[in-house]
Write an enzyme that holds these catalytic residues in place. Structure first.
Site, PDB file in Angstrom:
ATOM      1  N   ASP A 126       0.846  -1.199   0.000  1.00  0.00           N
ATOM      2  CA  ASP A 126       0.000   0.000   0.000  1.00  0.00           C
ATOM      3  C   ASP A 126       0.881   1.249   0.000  1.00  0.00           C
ATOM      4  O   ASP A 126       1.702   1.428   0.907  1.00  0.00           O
ATOM      5  CB  ASP A 126      -0.883  -0.033   1.266  1.00  0.00           C
ATOM      6  CG  ASP A 126      -2.012   0.984   1.215  1.00  0.00           C
ATOM      7  OD1 ASP A 126      -1.842   2.039   0.574  1.00  0.00           O
ATOM      8  OD2 ASP A 126      -3.050   0.718   1.840  1.00  0.00           O
TER       9      ASP A 126
ATOM     10  N   HIS B  64      -0.315   4.453  -0.159  1.00  0.00           N
ATOM     11  CA  HIS B  64      -1.006   5.650   0.331  1.00  0.00           C
ATOM     12  C   HIS B  64      -0.359   6.114   1.636  1.00  0.00           C
ATOM     13  O   HIS B  64      -0.297   5.347   2.594  1.00  0.00           O
ATOM     14  CB  HIS B  64      -2.479   5.349   0.585  1.00  0.00           C
ATOM     15  CG  HIS B  64      -3.227   4.958  -0.649  1.00  0.00           C
ATOM     16  ND1 HIS B  64      -3.309   3.666  -1.077  1.00  0.00           N
ATOM     17  CD2 HIS B  64      -3.912   5.716  -1.561  1.00  0.00           C
ATOM     18  CE1 HIS B  64      -4.030   3.622  -2.200  1.00  0.00           C
ATOM     19  NE2 HIS B  64      -4.400   4.850  -2.519  1.00  0.00           N
TER      20      HIS B  64
ATOM     21  N   SER C 272      -5.045  -4.287   1.676  1.00  0.00           N
ATOM     22  CA  SER C 272      -3.928  -4.095   2.614  1.00  0.00           C
ATOM     23  C   SER C 272      -4.383  -4.119   4.078  1.00  0.00           C
ATOM     24  O   SER C 272      -3.561  -4.285   4.987  1.00  0.00           O
ATOM     25  CB  SER C 272      -3.160  -2.803   2.300  1.00  0.00           C
ATOM     26  OG  SER C 272      -4.015  -1.695   2.290  1.00  0.00           O
TER      27      SER C 272
END
Ligand code: B12
Length: 215
Positions: free
Chosen positions: A103, A105, A156
């Protein structure tokens, strides 16, 4: 909130939704001193939320989202100093924070790290797409009190669970309190995977860590 503050707040939301970096930065500058750093972050986050909805509906595409993300990151950088001033200092504990493997982000995670730092915690932000082993090493090396795991995708979120399972396997679970967050994460999911806490946003994350560490 008075009319001027409400207009500034709305301009911040709109600049993010328009994916306009320069406008976002100038609107942040215009809002400083009128909106609190927290109100500015909340408005920017509201804009990112709208960007997410437009992306989902096919009205914005990945390049737009990337520009909006850059706008948000550079806007938050502008007010980091203000945040530090608006919060109390002092070393209150050690936190390791990162976004789980798979992930990328990291905007929300970085805001949580910044706010915890400003609230007096020693934060080791290990970044994004972080392998489980790296989290465990950082916890061990820094003798961390709290491990914060961020996940922005339903896929995730499963890795948050895996990190907790690995802590149990390695006999480290009792040494550190684990907190989880990210848009798809809920209190129910946090309870289910055996985390010590969840919060919906960065200011609640600070209160959560205060509570867990008795500060
Ligand atoms: C910006 C963004 C991106 C940017 C990220 C840039 C960056 N540096 O972070 C880019 C363009 C790179 C991107 C890429 C992708 N993205 Co994206 N992205 C988003 C978007 C629009 C906004 C996320 C964001 O920054 N929000 C603003 C911040 C401030 O909010 P936040 O992250 O939720 O954080 C707050 C709280 O959650 C909390 N919090 C966060 N972490 C933690 C941790 C702890 C411990 C605690 C207590 C609290 C906490 O506090 C924060 C501050 O208040 C979301 C939409 C959405 N609704 O979330 C999609 C979204 C997350 N992305 C999505 C997808 C699918 C992708 C891609 C796979 C797209 C692709 N096809 O390549 C890739 C992912 C690749 C990968 N392997 O990771 C989907 C995920 C769907 C799912 N399955 O769950 C979403 C939901 C969009 C959608 N509706 O489809 N993305």
């Amino acid at each position: 909130m008075n009319a001027q503050a409400e207009t500034l707040r709305k301009n911040l939301v709109d600049a993010i939704v328009e994916c306009d970096i320069d406008k976002t930065k100038s609107n942040v500058e215009a809002s400083r001193g009128i909106l609190s750093p927290q109100e500015i972050i909340d408005a920017l986050s509201e804009g990112m939320h709208e960007v997410g909805i437009k992306f989902e509906r096919g009205k914005l595409f990945l390049p737009h989202v990337m520009v909006a993300a850059n706008a948000m990151t550079s806007a938050v950088a502008l007010i980091e100093g203000d945040l530090a001033e608006s919060m109390t200092g002092g070393s209150r504990g050690h936190v390791v924070m990162g976004t789980v493997e798979g992930d990328v982000h990291d905007i929300g995670k970085s805001i949580v790290s910044t706010m915890l730092q400003c609230a007096g915690y020693d934060v080791n932000d290990v970044g994004r797409d972080v392998p489980t082993a790296t989290f465990l090493e950082a916890v061990k090396e820094g003798n961390a009190d709290v491990l914060g795991l961020s996940a922005l995708m339903t896929t995730s979120m499963q890795t948050q669970k895996e990190v907790i399972e690995t802590l149990i396997e390695k006999g480290m679970r009792k040494d550190v309190q684990v907190i989880v967050g990210g848009a798809p994460v809920t209190q129910a999911f946090s309870d289910k995977i055996g985390a010590d806490g969840y919060s919906e946003n960065a200011s609640e994350a600070v209160k959560l860590v205060h509570r867990l560490l008795g500060n």
